[in-house]
Design an enzyme around this catalytic site. Structure first.
Site, PDB file in Angstrom:
ATOM      1  N   TYR A   1       7.544 -15.815   5.739  1.00  0.00           N
ATOM      2  CA  TYR A   1       8.087 -17.038   6.336  1.00  0.00           C
ATOM      3  C   TYR A   1       9.550 -16.827   6.698  1.00  0.00           C
ATOM      4  CZ  TYR A   1       9.485 -21.947   6.768  1.00  0.00           C
ATOM      5  OH  TYR A   1       9.978 -23.143   7.227  1.00  0.00           O
TER       6      TYR A   1
ATOM      7  N   GLY B   1       5.553 -35.440  10.582  1.00  0.00           N
ATOM      8  CA  GLY B   1       6.792 -34.863  10.072  1.00  0.00           C
ATOM      9  C   GLY B   1       7.967 -34.899  11.019  1.00  0.00           C
TER      10      GLY B   1
ATOM     11  N   ASP C   1      -2.844 -26.417  21.460  1.00  0.00           N
ATOM     12  CA  ASP C   1      -2.927 -25.421  20.396  1.00  0.00           C
ATOM     13  C   ASP C   1      -2.026 -24.263  20.804  1.00  0.00           C
ATOM     14  OD1 ASP C   1      -3.498 -23.569  18.477  1.00  0.00           O
ATOM     15  OD2 ASP C   1      -5.661 -23.494  18.833  1.00  0.00           O
ATOM     16  N   VAL C   2      -0.879 -24.140  20.150  1.00  0.00           N
ATOM     17  CA  VAL C   2       0.096 -23.125  20.560  1.00  0.00           C
ATOM     18  C   VAL C   2      -0.346 -21.715  20.198  1.00  0.00           C
ATOM     19  CG1 VAL C   2       2.071 -24.681  20.533  1.00  0.00           C
ATOM     20  CG2 VAL C   2       1.422 -23.479  18.439  1.00  0.00           C
TER      21      VAL C   2
ATOM     22  N   THR D   1       7.714 -32.922   4.061  1.00  0.00           N
ATOM     23  CA  THR D   1       6.719 -32.848   5.133  1.00  0.00           C
ATOM     24  C   THR D   1       5.434 -32.269   4.544  1.00  0.00           C
ATOM     25  OG1 THR D   1       7.209 -30.569   5.794  1.00  0.00           O
ATOM     26  CG2 THR D   1       8.590 -32.312   6.750  1.00  0.00           C
TER      27      THR D   1
ATOM     28  N   ASP E   1       0.443 -31.889  20.185  1.00  0.00           N
ATOM     29  CA  ASP E   1       0.023 -31.441  18.862  1.00  0.00           C
ATOM     30  C   ASP E   1      -1.380 -30.857  18.975  1.00  0.00           C
ATOM     31  OD1 ASP E   1       1.175 -32.092  15.849  1.00  0.00           O
ATOM     32  OD2 ASP E   1      -1.000 -31.825  15.864  1.00  0.00           O
TER      33      ASP E   1
END
Length: 256
Positions: free
Chosen positions: A153, A23, A65-66, A188, A43
């Site tokens: 969100y 994306g 991995d955030v 996306t 990522d």
């Protein structure tokens, strides 16, 4: 005298793009590399990051991995001399408030807001110590305009804007710029649910002034701008790349 011919060039800069496996993140990584930056494509899915890195030059894949705070701290330590940080990773659960669960709330907040907080802290500190840097986070039109089913969100994206503005205020004296990009509807993986419903998809297309969705590459120019010397006096800002969505009030076209 300003070198306008190279205003957007990023030669010698190190950029880290989080969410670069697909994306907007992928296109941002490719665009930054095309302008001369050395790009770390980070990522959670290493194969996706590796695929992105193979699409251009000066790109290196990195697994991150955030949601793991220690992994974020480690990444900031390992990826030295970062000049540009871009993060795009986000998730959404489209449900009305009364149908939301606590687990779903925590999951959306964890990725969209807490992970952003951790990234800003981990990478912003070293940038401030070096006296330079550009941090670019992806908010959304939902930070300012909402619809049913977008509560959590939207709240995280509004919160992210305020977090980035505060970071801009706190890190600005140290030479670090911090800005947000607010996309409209973009094709996306995150919007696949909408795209699968023709009526929903068309309604979103008609809402913007351009009457269409964006493709991920149409966000890359904004990233390059905020990362480059073209925006040296821009910080604490929200750059809307939404096809005019937030500029248009209502859908009815009055008669002449």
């Amino acid at each position: 005298m300003t070198d306008y011919a190279n205003l957007f060039r990023l030669d010698g800069k190190h950029a880290v793009v989080v969410g670069a496996g697909s994306g907007i993140g992928r296109e941002s990584a490719l665009a930054l590399a095309a302008q001369g930056a050395r790009v770390t494509a980070a990522d959670r899915a290493l194969p996706a990051a590796t695929e992105t890195a193979a699409l251009g030059t000066n790109l290196t894949a990195y697994q991150l991995d955030v949601l793991d705070e220690q992994a974020v701290t480690k990444a900031a330590s390992e990826l030295a001399d970062v000049d540009i940080l871009v993060f795009t990773a986000a998730t959404n659960v489209r449900k009305r408030i009364l149908d939301y669960t606590g687990e779903e709330f925590d999951r959306v907040v964890a990725l969209n807001l807490r992970a952003s907080f951790d990234l800003i802290r981990a990478f912003g500190g070293p940038m401030a110590e070096r006296g330079r840097g550009s941090i670019i986070g992806f908010s959304s039109i939902r930070a300012t305009t909402v619809e049913p089913g977008q509560s959590v969100y939207a709240a995280t994206k509004a919160g992210l804007v305020q977090l980035l503005k505060t970071a801009a205020a706190e890190l600005g004296p140290s030479g670090v710029r911090v800005n947000a990009i607010a996309p409209g509807v973009v094709e996306t993986p995150l919007t696949a649910q909408i795209k699968a419903n023709p009526d929903w998809y068309d309604a979103y297309a008609q809402k913007s002034a351009l009457h269409r969705w964006a493709t991920p590459d149409e966000l890359a120019g904004a990233v390059v701008y905020l990362a480059s010397n073209a925006s040296t006096f821009v910080t604490g800002s929200v750059l809307h790349v939404d096809g005019g969505w937030t500029a248009v009030d209502g859908r009815f076209d009055p008669p002449n």
